[in-house]
Design a protein around this motif. Structure first.
Motif, PDB file in Angstrom:
ATOM      1  N   LYS A  82     -81.856  66.810   3.268  1.00  0.00           N
ATOM      2  CA  LYS A  82     -80.261  67.169   1.914  1.00  0.00           C
ATOM      3  C   LYS A  82     -79.619  67.706   2.690  1.00  0.00           C
ATOM      4  CE  LYS A  82     -80.203  66.858  -2.564  1.00  0.00           C
ATOM      5  NZ  LYS A  82     -80.209  66.779  -3.549  1.00  0.00           N
ATOM      6  N   LYS A  97     -73.418  63.174  -0.042  1.00  0.00           N
ATOM      7  CA  LYS A  97     -72.569  63.298  -0.473  1.00  0.00           C
ATOM      8  C   LYS A  97     -73.047  63.782  -2.070  1.00  0.00           C
ATOM      9  CE  LYS A  97     -73.533  58.435  -2.768  1.00  0.00           C
ATOM     10  NZ  LYS A  97     -73.500  57.936  -4.001  1.00  0.00           N
ATOM     11  N   ASN A  98     -75.013  64.017  -1.283  1.00  0.00           N
ATOM     12  CA  ASN A  98     -75.354  64.815  -2.477  1.00  0.00           C
ATOM     13  C   ASN A  98     -76.419  65.736  -1.240  1.00  0.00           C
ATOM     14  OD1 ASN A  98     -75.531  62.560  -4.567  1.00  0.00           O
ATOM     15  ND2 ASN A  98     -76.646  61.639  -3.441  1.00  0.00           N
ATOM     16  N   SER A 139     -76.556  69.505   0.143  1.00  0.00           N
ATOM     17  CA  SER A 139     -76.846  71.018  -0.343  1.00  0.00           C
ATOM     18  C   SER A 139     -76.314  71.622   0.634  1.00  0.00           C
ATOM     19  CB  SER A 139     -78.825  71.115  -0.811  1.00  0.00           C
ATOM     20  OG  SER A 139     -79.348  70.272  -1.127  1.00  0.00           O
ATOM     21  N   VAL A 167     -66.526  66.752   0.658  1.00  0.00           N
ATOM     22  CA  VAL A 167     -67.713  66.548   0.220  1.00  0.00           C
ATOM     23  C   VAL A 167     -67.702  68.046  -0.788  1.00  0.00           C
ATOM     24  CG1 VAL A 167     -69.937  67.222   1.255  1.00  0.00           C
ATOM     25  CG2 VAL A 167     -67.551  66.860   2.960  1.00  0.00           C
ATOM     26  N   PRO A 168     -66.981  67.944  -1.654  1.00  0.00           N
ATOM     27  CA  PRO A 168     -66.854  69.092  -2.933  1.00  0.00           C
ATOM     28  C   PRO A 168     -68.383  69.019  -3.719  1.00  0.00           C
ATOM     29  CG  PRO A 168     -66.174  66.897  -4.551  1.00  0.00           C
ATOM     30  CD  PRO A 168     -66.484  66.413  -2.228  1.00  0.00           C
ATOM     31  N   SER A 169     -69.048  68.707  -3.444  1.00  0.00           N
ATOM     32  CA  SER A 169     -70.760  68.924  -4.210  1.00  0.00           C
ATOM     33  C   SER A 169     -71.694  69.732  -3.682  1.00  0.00           C
ATOM     34  CB  SER A 169     -70.633  67.414  -4.806  1.00  0.00           C
ATOM     35  OG  SER A 169     -71.234  66.786  -3.834  1.00  0.00           O
ATOM     36  N   ALA A 170     -71.308  69.583  -2.131  1.00  0.00           N
ATOM     37  CA  ALA A 170     -72.499  70.158  -1.362  1.00  0.00           C
ATOM     38  C   ALA A 170     -72.200  72.607  -1.719  1.00  0.00           C
ATOM     39  CB  ALA A 170     -71.498  70.451   0.039  1.00  0.00           C
ATOM     40  N   SER A 171     -73.288  72.412  -1.853  1.00  0.00           N
ATOM     41  CA  SER A 171     -73.199  74.182  -2.634  1.00  0.00           C
ATOM     42  C   SER A 171     -73.197  74.802  -1.040  1.00  0.00           C
ATOM     43  CB  SER A 171     -75.097  74.328  -3.183  1.00  0.00           C
ATOM     44  OG  SER A 171     -75.932  73.937  -2.117  1.00  0.00           O
TER      45      SER A 171
END
Length: 392
Positions: free
Chosen positions: A66, A167-168, A170, A195-199
Motif C-alpha cells: 500500500k 488512491k488507497n 498509506s 493524493v489527499p488520502s495518503a497518511s
C-alpha cells in the motif's frame, strides 16, 4: 550551422543517457516493462511528437503493497521549436523511442540495498515533454505536429496510478532526478492535492536544485535560458502566484524562488559541486573556453583560477540554501561529490560510492527523514574542493 547552445544541450542529453544506460545495466537490477498510456491521448496528454506518455511500474508486495513511489525521469529541457523537434525524434520526446530502464538505487527491489522501499509500488514516469512536466500549450504546431503538454502528461499518469491503487496508499513519495528533480519541486504541492488520502506524502528532489548564481559567470544566459523554457511551454500559469507576483516568470523556474512556499515535506539531495551546473551552466569568458573544457572534464588539471570559480559556485550554492530558510519538514543531504544524480545508481544510493554525511549513506538519510526516525539536514561544510567520488 547548429547554435552552440543547442550543441551543448544535445551533448549533455546524449552523455546523460549513456551514463544512465550503463548504470542500470551493469548493476544487474530489475528490468521493468514499459506501459504506454493510450487513454491519455484523448485528454491531450501526449509527448512532444504527439505519442502517448509512458511509465514503468513494479507492483508492491508484502508490507509495502500500500506504499507508492512515483519517480520522475530527468533529461534537460528544450526552449525552442528546433530544440524540441530534435527531442521529438528521441526517447526524451517520444514514447515510440522508449526502451525499458532497469530499476536500481531507490527503485531497486533488493532488500539489502534498499531496505526502506524495496517492496513498494515503484513507478518511473518517462520524460518526454521537455518542460519538467509543467508545460501546457493548447495549440499544436501544424507544420511540425509539435505538442507541449507536460503538465497534462503528469496529471494523466497520476490519474491512472490512482486507479491502480494509489488512491488507497498509506505512504507515498514523489521523487525525481535532474529535470525530474526540478519537476518534483514544482509539482510537490500539486501532487499532494491529487493524493489527499495518503497518511504520509513527501517529495525528494535529486540534483534538481538549479541555482541562479547571479554574481557568477553565465548568469545572464542561465536566466534567459529558463525564461525561454517558461515562455515556449506556457509554464507561467503553472507557477505559483506567490512567486510570479514578485518577479519575472523565468526566475520562478529557479527552485530558490519556490521552495520557501512549498507546504509538503521536501528533501533536497544535491552536490554543492553539481557537475551538470558547473559543466553546462557556469560559463567563464569565451576566451577561456578550451582550457575550461579541459578543467571540467578532469578537475585534476584545473588552474588555481578555474578552481576558484568552481569553489565560488559552491559558496553561492550554500548561500542560496541558507536563503530559503530552515523549515522543520525540509530534509537536506548536500555533499561535495563532483557528480550530478544520485538516486538511480545503487552504488551512489547505498553502496561504497554513496557519500556519507553524519555517518549515513544517502539511503539511510532519506529513510530516516521519510519515516521521521531522525531530523536530517546534513551539509558538507568541510570540503571546499570537489571530491572525486566513484561508484565502486
Amino acid at each position: 550551422m547548429v547554435p552552440k547552445g543547442m550543441v551543448d544541450h544535445l551533448l549533455l542529453l546524449i552523455g546523460a543517457l549513456l551514463v544512465m544506460n550503463t548504470q542500470f545495466h551493469c548493476e544487474g537490477n530489475d528490468k521493468v516493462d514499459v506501459t504506454i498510456l493510450e487513454s491519455a491521448v484523448s485528454k491531450g496528454a501526449v509527448c512532444l511528437d504527439g505519442s502517448p506518455p509512458a511509465y514503468q511500474y513494479a507492483k508492491g508486495f508484502g508490507d509495502g503493497a500500500k506504499n507508492w513511489m512515483v519517480y520522475l525521469e530527468g533529461g534537460g529541457w528544450c526552449d525552442s521549436k528546433s530544440d524540441c523537434l530534435k527531442r521529438a525524434n528521441e526517447a526524451l520526446g517520444s514514447s515510440k523511442k522508449i526502451t525499458p530502464n532497469y530499476f536500481g538505487g531507490i527503485l531497486s527491489q533488493s532488500r539489502t540495498t534498499n531496505l526502506d522501499f524495496y517492496n513498494w509500488n515503484r513507478v518511473m514516469v518517462r520524460y518526454c515533454d521537455g518542460s519538467s512536466f509543467t508545460g501546457d500549450v493548447e495549440e499544436i504546431d501544424q507544420e511540425t505536429n509539435l505538442h507541449r503538454r507536460g503538465a497534462r502528461v503528469f496529471n494523466a499518469i497520476v490519474e491512472d496510478l490512482l486507479a491502480k491503487g494509489m488512491k488507497n496508499a498509506s505512504n507515498v513519495m514523489l521523487v525525481g532526478n535532474s529535470a525530474g528533480g526540478l519537476a518534483t519541486i514544482l509539482n510537490c504541492d500539486h501532487f499532494r492535492a491529487l493524493v489527499p488520502s495518503a497518511s504520509k506524502l513527501k517529495c525528494i528532489a535529486d540534483s534538481g536544485f538549479f541555482i541562479r548564481a547571479k554574481d557568477l559567470p553565465g548568469a545572464e544566459e542561465r536566466e534567459s535560458y529558463y525564461a525561454r523554457v517558461v515562455e515556449f511551454h506556457n509554464i507561467t500559469r503553472f507557477l505559483p502566484k506567490s512567486c510570479t507576483s514578485k518577479m519575472d516568470p523565468g526566475l520562478c523556474f529557479f527552485p530558490e524562488n519556490l521552495v520557501g512556499d512549498i507546504q509538503t515535506p521536501l528533501f533536497l539531495l544535491n552536490s554543492a559541486f553539481d557537475k551538470f551546473q558547473i559543466t553546462y551552466k557556469l560559463k567563464p569568458h569565451p576566451a577561456d573556453e578550451p582550457q575550461w573544457q579541459n578543467c571540467i572534464q578532469n578537475i585534476g588539471v584545473c588552474s588555481p583560477g578555474q578552481l576558484q570559480i568552481i569553489r565560488d559556485f559552491r559558496t553561492a550554492f550554500l548561500e542560496t540554501l541558507q536563503d530559503i530558510g530552515n523549515c522543520s519538514s525540509r530534509g537536506m543531504f548536500i555533499n561535495s561529490c563532483y557528480i550530478h544524480d544520485f538516486l538511480w545508481s545503487t552504488a551512489r544510493w547505498n553502496g561504497n560510492g554513496s557519500p556519507r554525511l553524519g555517518n549515513k549513506t544517502i539511503a539511510q538519510a532519506i529513510g530516516d527523514w521519510y519515516f521521521e526516525r531522525s531530523f536530517v539536514q546534513e551539509i558538507d561544510t568541510k570540503n571546499d574542493y570537489p571530491l572525486n567520488c566513484t561508484d565502486s
